[in-house]
Design a protein around this motif. Structure first.
Motif, PDB file in Angstrom:
ATOM      1  N   HIS A  34       0.824  -1.183   0.066  1.00 48.08           N
ATOM      2  CA  HIS A  34       0.137  -0.006   0.041  1.00 48.08           C
ATOM      3  C   HIS A  34       0.776   1.295  -0.052  1.00 48.08           C
ATOM      4  N   GLY A  35       2.089   1.199   0.356  1.00 43.85           N
ATOM      5  CA  GLY A  35       2.977   2.327   0.334  1.00 43.85           C
ATOM      6  C   GLY A  35       2.746   3.078   1.549  1.00 43.85           C
ATOM      7  N   GLN A  36       2.884   4.129   1.827  1.00 45.09           N
ATOM      8  CA  GLN A  36       2.987   4.951   3.134  1.00 45.09           C
ATOM      9  C   GLN A  36       1.748   5.017   3.594  1.00 45.09           C
ATOM     10  N   MET A  37       1.415   4.816   4.919  1.00 47.34           N
ATOM     11  CA  MET A  37      -0.110   4.692   5.413  1.00 47.34           C
ATOM     12  C   MET A  37       0.087   5.383   6.627  1.00 47.34           C
ATOM     13  N   THR A  38      -1.035   6.172   7.067  1.00 43.08           N
ATOM     14  CA  THR A  38      -1.082   6.891   8.274  1.00 43.08           C
ATOM     15  C   THR A  38      -2.609   5.832   8.626  1.00 43.08           C
ATOM     16  N   LEU A  39      -2.858   6.089   9.952  1.00 45.55           N
ATOM     17  CA  LEU A  39      -3.864   5.397  10.685  1.00 45.55           C
ATOM     18  C   LEU A  39      -5.094   5.573   9.980  1.00 45.55           C
ATOM     19  N   ARG A  40      -5.521   6.703   9.563  1.00 48.08           N
ATOM     20  CA  ARG A  40      -6.628   6.515   8.692  1.00 48.08           C
ATOM     21  C   ARG A  40      -6.381   5.897   7.426  1.00 48.08           C
ATOM     22  N   ASP A  41      -5.425   5.884   6.822  1.00 48.84           N
ATOM     23  CA  ASP A  41      -5.363   5.191   5.213  1.00 48.84           C
ATOM     24  C   ASP A  41      -5.243   3.674   5.811  1.00 48.84           C
ATOM     25  N   ALA A  42      -4.657   3.333   6.749  1.00 48.07           N
ATOM     26  CA  ALA A  42      -4.257   1.885   6.959  1.00 48.07           C
ATOM     27  C   ALA A  42      -5.863   1.244   7.337  1.00 48.07           C
ATOM     28  N   LEU A  43      -6.780   2.103   8.104  1.00 51.15           N
ATOM     29  CA  LEU A  43      -8.135   1.655   8.515  1.00 51.15           C
ATOM     30  C   LEU A  43      -9.054   1.353   7.301  1.00 51.15           C
ATOM     31  N   ALA A  44      -8.924   2.576   6.221  1.00 51.09           N
ATOM     32  CA  ALA A  44      -9.467   2.541   5.194  1.00 51.09           C
ATOM     33  C   ALA A  44      -9.150   1.610   4.117  1.00 51.09           C
ATOM     34  N   GLN A  45      -8.069   1.352   4.030  1.00 50.57           N
ATOM     35  CA  GLN A  45      -7.300   0.243   2.898  1.00 50.57           C
ATOM     36  C   GLN A  45      -7.123  -0.749   3.592  1.00 50.57           C
ATOM     37  N   SER A  46      -7.349  -1.134   4.842  1.00 49.54           N
ATOM     38  CA  SER A  46      -7.203  -2.339   5.728  1.00 49.54           C
ATOM     39  C   SER A  46      -5.762  -2.810   5.504  1.00 49.54           C
ATOM     40  N   CYS A  47      -4.710  -2.023   5.517  1.00 53.10           N
ATOM     41  CA  CYS A  47      -3.396  -2.718   5.411  1.00 53.10           C
ATOM     42  C   CYS A  47      -3.030  -3.504   6.598  1.00 53.10           C
ATOM     43  N   ASP A  48      -2.672  -4.686   6.372  1.00 54.86           N
ATOM     44  CA  ASP A  48      -1.928  -5.530   7.288  1.00 54.86           C
ATOM     45  C   ASP A  48      -0.467  -5.248   7.737  1.00 54.86           C
ATOM     46  N   VAL A  49       0.413  -4.696   6.995  1.00 59.02           N
ATOM     47  CA  VAL A  49       1.460  -4.555   7.470  1.00 59.02           C
ATOM     48  C   VAL A  49       1.699  -3.248   8.487  1.00 59.02           C
ATOM     49  N   TYR A  50       0.644  -2.413   8.149  1.00 58.82           N
ATOM     50  CA  TYR A  50       0.644  -1.280   9.213  1.00 58.82           C
ATOM     51  C   TYR A  50       0.350  -1.868  10.708  1.00 58.82           C
ATOM     52  N   PHE A  51      -0.851  -2.888  10.475  1.00 58.60           N
ATOM     53  CA  PHE A  51      -1.082  -3.098  11.897  1.00 58.60           C
ATOM     54  C   PHE A  51      -0.211  -4.396  12.296  1.00 58.60           C
ATOM     55  N   TYR A  52       0.582  -5.069  11.577  1.00 57.23           N
ATOM     56  CA  TYR A  52       1.627  -5.738  12.065  1.00 57.23           C
ATOM     57  C   TYR A  52       2.739  -5.192  12.857  1.00 57.23           C
ATOM     58  N   GLU A  53       3.053  -3.841  12.322  1.00 59.42           N
ATOM     59  CA  GLU A  53       3.985  -2.957  13.094  1.00 59.42           C
ATOM     60  C   GLU A  53       3.404  -2.343  14.382  1.00 59.42           C
ATOM     61  N   ILE A  54       2.231  -1.813  14.538  1.00 63.44           N
ATOM     62  CA  ILE A  54       1.742  -1.220  15.780  1.00 63.44           C
ATOM     63  C   ILE A  54       1.451  -2.396  16.734  1.00 63.44           C
ATOM     64  N   ALA A  55       1.035  -3.374  16.164  1.00 69.22           N
ATOM     65  CA  ALA A  55       0.721  -4.655  17.252  1.00 69.22           C
ATOM     66  C   ALA A  55       2.036  -5.065  17.977  1.00 69.22           C
ATOM     67  N   ARG A  56       3.226  -5.215  17.197  1.00 75.73           N
ATOM     68  CA  ARG A  56       4.461  -5.647  17.770  1.00 75.73           C
ATOM     69  C   ARG A  56       4.758  -4.570  18.631  1.00 75.73           C
ATOM     70  N   ARG A  57       4.730  -3.205  18.459  1.00 80.55           N
ATOM     71  CA  ARG A  57       5.145  -2.066  19.370  1.00 80.55           C
ATOM     72  C   ARG A  57       4.210  -2.133  20.718  1.00 80.55           C
ATOM     73  N   VAL A  58       2.988  -2.246  20.698  1.00 81.84           N
ATOM     74  CA  VAL A  58       2.034  -2.268  21.836  1.00 81.84           C
ATOM     75  C   VAL A  58       2.120  -3.482  22.349  1.00 81.84           C
ATOM     76  N   GLY A  59       2.053  -4.554  22.123  1.00 83.37           N
ATOM     77  CA  GLY A  59       2.211  -6.008  22.561  1.00 83.37           C
ATOM     78  C   GLY A  59       0.849  -6.465  22.955  1.00 83.37           C
ATOM     79  N   VAL A  60       0.706  -7.918  22.915  1.00 80.36           N
ATOM     80  CA  VAL A  60      -0.769  -8.484  22.966  1.00 80.36           C
ATOM     81  C   VAL A  60      -1.442  -8.057  24.297  1.00 80.36           C
ATOM     82  N   ASP A  61      -0.700  -8.079  25.386  1.00 83.22           N
ATOM     83  CA  ASP A  61      -1.454  -7.767  26.517  1.00 83.22           C
ATOM     84  C   ASP A  61      -2.136  -6.662  26.606  1.00 83.22           C
ATOM     85  N   ALA A  62      -1.678  -5.255  26.080  1.00 79.71           N
ATOM     86  CA  ALA A  62      -2.135  -4.192  25.941  1.00 79.71           C
ATOM     87  C   ALA A  62      -3.594  -4.126  25.012  1.00 79.71           C
ATOM     88  N   ILE A  63      -3.150  -5.121  23.901  1.00 79.52           N
ATOM     89  CA  ILE A  63      -4.352  -5.200  22.753  1.00 79.52           C
ATOM     90  C   ILE A  63      -5.614  -6.142  23.716  1.00 79.52           C
TER      91      ILE A  63
END
Length: 656
Positions: A369-398
């Motif tokens: 998808h190229g460069q993605m902001t949060l709004r873009d990642a939700l709109a286009q459902s970019c998986d890579v964006y959410f892989y990255e922020i999930a790794r940052r925050v960790g599963v317990d916070a999720i």
């Protein structure tokens, strides 16, 4: 001659033996007299009652079961008259001949005839035995007209449960059935009503979870009987207290439409009023005919239900658990925003895959998808964006955010098997599988896959909480015994309001942005924009070899190996009133299979009927027109709504 002399008079005297015998006799006579006094004076009332019990039988009278209605007063479960034919052996004479003559008037199934003959052999000759029940009026009248020629045959009128909506409400309302031997043993005699022949209790749905409310209390009939136990007359009768009526939150018209919209699919829809948590529709497809269980379902029909791969007996809305796929990305986004590991302006680059060690986690868009902001990642459902922020925050916070949004929680509803779902943590995996949590597990959870499981109810609650910023809880009972329950006021959600607005903006873009994944599901009426999120959850593992050769399309796979299709939405965007979640089992893509259903259901809720075609995007109007021109079997014919594309009464009007 000698002179005669009288014999000498002997003096009378009592010997010791005589005294003892006399004393014993006096003692016995005294004991008998004392016992007679005790029986006639002290215990007279007790023995009078025992004699009365031999003469009088006390019989329980089953109470009328409480009825169930929808939010607008439409009947969902009622008590209808039950005409049944009974046979009394001592009056019938030749039982076989009587059954033959009765069989020429009404249909008696072979298994019914066998049961009658078996019951007659077991019971006393004066005890009525049910031959058949649930007669229609014509059969009832025919038997009555021929009663003089049918000795020993009598027709009785009782009450039986009837579900006028059939399969439309089967999973919610449930059904009743006879008390089973297993239930009798478990009850251990605590419930006298269970001893009444053919007494019915709730077996599923609201019928079983609100059994105590709906059942009522038994009445009493005092019947005089003769020495052989035969009824002579009824002395007194005390009617019992009927069960309390229930009013559900469900809107019958919306429920009917949702069930019809799911026709032919193994799917579920939940529609919720986000201001109160009222469940307006809980449609699980396919349904089943609950009246079959009341009347006694045949072995053939039972096997058909059990063998159906679409699982018609399962209430998918509350007990079906599915990987939520991309509909879970709002949870991950809010967890990352609350933890401060991402904001709404940071861009993350997506090239189509995310590398973790020597393993790649792929995005659904192979080229990225190229460069993605949060709004873009939700709109286009970019998986890579959410892989990255999930790794940052960790599963317990999720997981913590999932619980705050109602996922991984067992909601309190009067329905059986309300699933808790799974919002996994490190400790959960160790307790469940005795394994350590891996970073790869976190990446899978970041896109709603792996161990994450949610029901359509969870997804509707999650959407309602995001839409309102309040801890909305689902509610299914709106009133009891003619008294409405107060509307709840949900407390504020423990999530930053600014973060919720960011996520809502992304959900708006999913439906309304030109690059949104569900743009075709938008609402064209002014002021009634819908926000949503599509999701597709895999049910099979895609191998590296298959990715290299090209992933097999869903339509080329067997039905049971296709992806699940999901969609969640709320509307209107500026003043949320309704939230809808849709899951289509093995439906393929969420945008193609689930979003049109959610669009149709939420528009039906907004308009309170068929919306005008002009409220749909131009490329959707032919689809809607076809649905209305050719209604499915048992579906009401529809016409266009008013020319004004806004709902009559405005958005958010009460449907009560």
């Amino acid at each position: 001659m000698s002179r005669w002399r009288p014999p000498p008079v002997r003096s009378l005297r009592l010997t010791r033996r005589g005294l003892l015998l006399l004393g014993a006799q006096a003692g016995i006579m005294g004991a008998l007299a004392w016992r007679m006094r005790a029986l006639q004076v002290e215990d007279a009332q007790r023995y009078r009652l025992l004699a009365e019990e031999n003469r009088i039988n006390i019989r329980l009278l089953p109470p009328a079961r409480g009825q169930i209605f929808d939010r607008n007063g439409a009947p969902l479960a009622v008590n209808s008259q039950n005409y049944r034919v009974v046979l009394i052996r001592e009056q019938a004479g030749d039982v076989e001949d009587t059954l033959d003559r009765l069989g020429r008037l009404i249909r008696i199934e072979p298994h019914e005839r066998e049961r009658v003959l078996r019951d007659i052999r077991r019971k006393s000759s004066f005890v009525p035995v049910t031959v058949t029940e649930h007669l229609d009026w014509e059969d009832f009248a025919r038997v009555n007209a021929n009663a003089p020629a049918l000795p020993g045959i009598d027709v009785e009128v009782g009450l039986t449960r009837y579900y006028p909506e059939g399969l439309s409400m089967a999973h919610v309302v449930g059904y009743v059935g006879r008390v089973s031997e297993k239930e009798l043993i478990a009850d251990e005699g605590r419930t006298p009503l269970f001893q009444i022949p053919d007494f019915h209790i709730g077996k599923s749905g609201v019928e079983t979870r609100r059994e105590d409310t709906l059942r009522g209390h038994a009445g009493l009939s005092r019947i005089e009987v003769n020495a052989r136990g035969r009824k002579v007359r009824e002395l007194t009768r005390e009617e019992g207290a009927p069960g309390a009526d229930l009013q559900l939150t469900v809107d019958l018209e919306l429920q009917r439409y949702a069930m019809d919209r799911l026709n032919g699919e193994s799917a579920a829809v939940v529609a919720m009023d986000v201001t109160t948590g009222d469940l307006l529709a809980c449609a699980s497809s396919p349904g089943f005919e609950p009246n079959q269980f009341v009347f006694g379902i045949s072995t053939r029909n039972w096997r058909g239900l059990m063998d159906d791969p679409y699982r018609p007996l399962s209430n998918k809305t509350v007990s079906g658990l599915y990987p939520p796929g991309s509909t879970f990305k709002m949870v991950v986004a809010l967890a990352a925003l609350e933890a401060g590991v991402v904001d709404n302006v940071e861009k993350i680059f997506c090239n189509g895959r995310y590398k973790l060690g020597d393993r790649y986690f792929h995005c659904w868009s192979r080229g990225g998808h190229g460069q993605m902001t949060l709004r873009d990642a939700l709109a286009q459902s970019c998986d890579v964006y959410f892989y990255e922020i999930a790794r940052r925050v960790g599963v317990d916070a999720i997981s913590d955010m999932a619980h705050r949004l109602g996922v991984g929680v067992r909601h309190d509803l009067p329905l059986p098997v309300v699933a808790e779902g799974v919002a996994p943590t490190r400790d959960w995996k160790r307790a469940s599988y005795d394994q350590s949590w891996l970073i790869g597990d976190t990446l899978n959870a970041g896109i709603g896959q792996g161990y994450v499981l949610a029901s359509p109810l969870h997804l509707a609650v999650m959407t309602a909480r995001i839409a309102t910023g309040r801890a909305v809880s689902p509610r299914l009972v709106r009133g009891e015994a003619g008294r409405p329950l107060p509307d709840p006021t949900p407390p504020p959600l423990d999530v930053n309001g600014a973060h919720l607005r960011m996520v809502r903006e992304g959900m708006w873009a999913v439906v309304n942005d030109r690059r949104g994944t569900a743009r075709r599901a938008r609402i064209m009426a002014e002021g009634l924009a819908m926000a949503g999120k599509s999701g597709t959850s895999q049910v099979r593992r895609i191998t590296a070899a298959e990715r290299a050769a090209g992933v097999i399309r869903n339509e080329d796979l067997p039905w049971e190996r296709r992806d699940h299709a999901l969609f969640v939405s709320f509307a209107p965007y500026d003043a949320p009133r309704y939230a809808v979640s849709v899951v289509v089992e093995h439906g393929g893509g969420g945008s193609s299979a689930a979003s049109p259903i959610a669009q149709d259901v939420i528009m039906r809720a907004l308009w309170g009927g068929p919306p005008p075609l002009s409220a749909y995007p131009a490329d959707q109007q032919d689809r809607v027109r076809q649905q209305r021109v050719g209604p499915r079997p048992n579906a009401p014919e529809e016409v266009d709504g008013p020319e004004d594309p806004r709902p009559a009464g405005g958005a958010g009007r009460s449907r009560a």
